[in-house]
Structures are given as structure tokens and as C-alpha cells.
Write a protein that holds these residues in place. Structure first.
Motif, mmCIF file in Angstrom:
data_model
loop_
_atom_site.group_PDB
_atom_site.id
_atom_site.type_symbol
_atom_site.label_atom_id
_atom_site.label_comp_id
_atom_site.label_asym_id
_atom_site.label_seq_id
_atom_site.Cartn_x
_atom_site.Cartn_y
_atom_site.Cartn_z
ATOM 1 N N THR A 258 53.964 13.724 44.642
ATOM 2 C CA THR A 258 53.698 12.335 44.881
ATOM 3 C C THR A 258 54.220 11.969 46.216
ATOM 4 O OG1 THR A 258 53.770 11.674 42.562
ATOM 5 C CG2 THR A 258 54.244 10.001 43.988
ATOM 6 N N ASP B 72 54.302 -5.066 34.950
ATOM 7 C CA ASP B 72 55.004 -3.956 35.422
ATOM 8 C C ASP B 72 54.265 -2.893 36.177
ATOM 9 O OD1 ASP B 72 57.155 -2.318 35.887
ATOM 10 O OD2 ASP B 72 57.061 -1.358 33.429
ATOM 11 N N PHE B 73 54.201 -3.373 37.627
ATOM 12 C CA PHE B 73 53.322 -2.521 38.489
ATOM 13 C C PHE B 73 54.277 -1.144 38.579
ATOM 14 C CE2 PHE B 73 51.466 -6.755 39.476
ATOM 15 C CZ PHE B 73 50.416 -6.483 39.358
ATOM 16 N N PHE B 74 55.704 -1.377 38.975
ATOM 17 C CA PHE B 74 56.286 -0.163 39.536
ATOM 18 C C PHE B 74 57.328 0.124 38.340
ATOM 19 C CE2 PHE B 74 54.556 -2.154 43.302
ATOM 20 C CZ PHE B 74 53.870 -0.897 43.960
ATOM 21 N N ASP C 175 55.544 6.505 31.882
ATOM 22 C CA ASP C 175 54.195 5.458 32.165
ATOM 23 C C ASP C 175 53.347 6.260 33.310
ATOM 24 O OD1 ASP C 175 54.859 2.479 31.305
ATOM 25 O OD2 ASP C 175 56.762 3.544 32.246
ATOM 26 N N TRP D 100 51.480 8.588 35.781
ATOM 27 C CA TRP D 100 51.598 8.659 37.408
ATOM 28 C C TRP D 100 52.382 7.309 37.928
ATOM 29 C CZ3 TRP D 100 49.535 4.892 40.228
ATOM 30 C CH2 TRP D 100 48.402 4.219 39.865
ATOM 31 N N ARG D 101 52.340 6.265 37.328
ATOM 32 C CA ARG D 101 53.007 4.989 37.955
ATOM 33 C C ARG D 101 54.571 5.270 37.870
ATOM 34 N NH1 ARG D 101 52.988 0.340 35.780
ATOM 35 N NH2 ARG D 101 52.651 0.907 33.627
ATOM 36 N N SER D 102 54.972 6.121 37.219
ATOM 37 C CA SER D 102 56.575 6.287 36.997
ATOM 38 C C SER D 102 57.130 6.949 38.265
ATOM 39 C CB SER D 102 56.714 7.094 35.801
ATOM 40 O OG SER D 102 56.427 6.589 34.711
ATOM 41 N N LEU E 214 55.506 6.249 41.500
ATOM 42 C CA LEU E 214 55.188 5.608 42.630
ATOM 43 C C LEU E 214 56.331 5.068 43.415
ATOM 44 C CD1 LEU E 214 52.025 3.569 41.436
ATOM 45 C CD2 LEU E 214 52.168 5.616 42.874
#
Length: 313
Positions: A104, A166-168, A175, A177-179, A181
Motif C-alpha cells: 500500500t 469511518d473513512f480511515f 476493515d 484494505w481500508r485499514s 490507507l
């Protein structure tokens, strides 16, 4: 090309041997008793201490201990911890988290770093170029620890409070792939700054080269001059940096994984050093060295794709 690949793969062997020997010697020299550390404040019975000491060859000289470890490693066995768990299982459970985080960060570094460097090089000396250089200087100057906590507060806490979404995520790897970022950007922050400056410098130099002036004199479109002639030559040092940085990202994620509570190799390496778990430390470092060496091999092979004039003898 085939002989070159085989020669490079053979070079991996002494590199791995040297890396394992060096890190094993460093861990071996650390003060403290790993058996005593397992018991904490309590005193372990002498017969158990003697049994564990004999089982893990802790009374043997350094070279004998290293030979026992290396013999198992050559058979694909990373050994076991002083608590009896398999090192391979520990690494397997942590490796995917660190790999996801590193990939990432590498994607962010490539997209943002090359993009900003390309943008600044085409506007060299203008206000946009100065703004990009100032932003990269800020990224280099601010420690990772500060960047991580500030982004956690602004994008993880305040943004969620104001939008209810909770975007990030700021903790754990629950969560998908969001975990990765937010920790990925924190991990890649300094590399983004360096890659932006590297891309800007190499592309600016390529645009002043004789072959670019010749292409301009021939009347070729600017897009073709920049994209096909200048950019391909400018990307060679960029690809070198990216290849070397993949291993660096995986090996330097201790702070980032701690801030965002990611159960990866970085956290495990820090804990294992503290507890003097020699097999775990050497196993993780060996894996990171292998990733670093293979990434550099891929980079060398990509040179021929970017510049057909490069040949491997």
C-alpha cells in the motif's frame, strides 16, 4: 539474460549467509537470559532451566548455536521459540499484514511521488514547483511518529465525528484494505518526498539532454517527447529507488505498526528483540533480506524494459 538471472540468484546465497550470521551474532551478544525472561518475576525451577538450556543449545559456543540454526534453515525450518512455538507459523501469521502495508505504501509512493515529480519538472522554476518542493521538505522534516498521530486525530477521529463515517480506520486490520490507507501513507511519507525530488531532478535533466533537443528540432509532439523519450530515461533511477525501498518499507514499519496497532513483522521483531527470541529475530531479518534481494533483482531486469540499450552479459 538467463545466465545473468542465474548468477544473481546464486549471489543471494552468500548475502543470506552473511545477513543471518551478522544478526545472529548481534542477538547472541545481547545481555540477559532468555530463559529467565520467560518466567518474569518468578524463579524458574533449576531442572526446567537446565532442560531448556540443553534443548536450545544455550550453553554451546556461538558457532555451534549458529550451525544448529543454519542446519534447520537449510531444511526450511526456522526453528522454534523458547516457549515452544514454531517460528515459521509466527512469521506466516505476521507476514501478510506487513506485506499489505508495504505494498500500500509503495503504490502511494509511486503514484504520488512520480506524479508530483513529473508535475514539478514540467513547471520547473514556477510557483507550482516551489510549492511541491516546500511540501516535500515538510514531509521530510516531520517525524513519522508525529505524522501518524496527527493524521489519526484529523482523519481518523475528527473526520469520523463530523461525518459519522469511518473513512480511515486508525487501529487494527479488521476493515480490509481500508485499514492500510492511513498507515500506508504515514509509512510512505518520507519516501514520497524523496521520490518526488528524485523524479523532478532526473526528468528535468532529461528534458535538457541533446536527444530531447533533437526530437524538438524534428518537430515531434511535446507529449511524445516527454512521455517516450525523456520520461523513460528518467525512470531508471526512480525504479532503482522503488525496488530498494520495498525491503526498507517492510523493515522500517515498527513505528507505524505500533501507532496503528497492526500485527505485522515490525511489532513482532521489536518484541522478539526485547525478549531475546533469537530464532524469531533471525528468521524475520532473513525473510526481509530475501525480499530486499529479490526486489533488486526485479529492478535490474526492468532496466532492459525501460532502456533497450542495456544488455546483460
Amino acid at each position: 539474460m538467463g545466465r545473468y538471472v542465474i548468477r544473481r540468484l546464486l549471489q543471494v546465497i552468500p548475502v543470506l549467509l552473511g545477513a543471518t550470521f551478522l544478526i545472529f551474532s548481534v542477538v547472541f551478544a545481547l545481555p540477559g537470559d532468555p530463559i529467565a525472561s520467560m518466567a518474569g518475576d518468578k524463579r524458574m525451577p533449576p531442572h526446567i532451566v537446565a532442560e531448556l538450556t540443553e534443548r536450545y543449545h544455550l550453553d554451546d559456543p556461538f558457532l555451534v548455536q549458529y550451525w544448529h540454526y543454519l542446519s534447520g534453515l537449510l531444511q526450511g525450518d526456522f526453528g522454534e521459540t523458547f516457549a515452544g512455538g514454531g517460528v515459521s507459523e509466527i512469521i506466516a501469521g505476521k507476514f501478510q499484514v506487513s506485506l499489505n502495508l508495504a505494498l500500500t505504501a509503495l503504490v502511494m509512493e509511486t503514484v504520488v511521488g512520480v506524479g508530483l515529480g513529473f508535475y514539478a519538472a514540467l513547471r520547473r522554476g514556477r510557483a507550482q514547483d516551489t510549492l511541491v518542493l516546500a511540501a516535500t521538505l515538510l514531509l521530510i522534516s516531520v517525524p513519522t511518529l508525529v505524522t501518524g498521530f496527527v493524521l489519526q486525530l484529523l482523519l481518523g477521529v475528527e473526520l469520523k465525528r463530523s461525518t459519522g463515517i469511518d473513512f480511515f480506520p486508525i487501529s487494527g486490520a479488521f476493515d480490509g484494505w481500508r485499514s492500510y490507507l492511513l498507515p500506508g501513507f504515514v509509512l510512505a511519507g518520507t519516501s514520497i518526498a524523496y521520490l518526488t525530488r528524485l523524479t523532478r531532478t532526473t526528468l528535468a535533466e532529461a528534458l535538457r539532454a541533446d536527444y530531447v533537443r533533437t526530437a524538438v528540432a524534428k518537430g515531434l509532439p511535446r507529449r511524445r517527447i516527454v512521455g517516450r523519450h525523456a520520461l523513460r530515461n528518467a525512470l531508471i533511477p526512480v525504479v532503482t529507488y522503488l525496488g530498494a525501498d520495498l525491503g526498507t518499507l517492510m523493515g522500517s514499519a515498527v513505528i507505524t505498526e505500533t501507532i496503528f496497532n497492526l500485527p505485522g513483522l515490525g511489532q513482532e521483531l521489536f518484541r522478539s528483540i526485547y525478549e531475546r527470541q533469537q530464532p524469531v529475530v533471525v528468521g524475520i531479518v532473513t525473510l526481509l533480506v530475501l525480499v530486499y534481494v529479490l526486489a533488486n533483482l526485479v529492478v535490474d531486469l526492468l532496466y532492459a524494459v525501460l532502456d533497450p540499450r542495456i544488455r546483460y552479459e
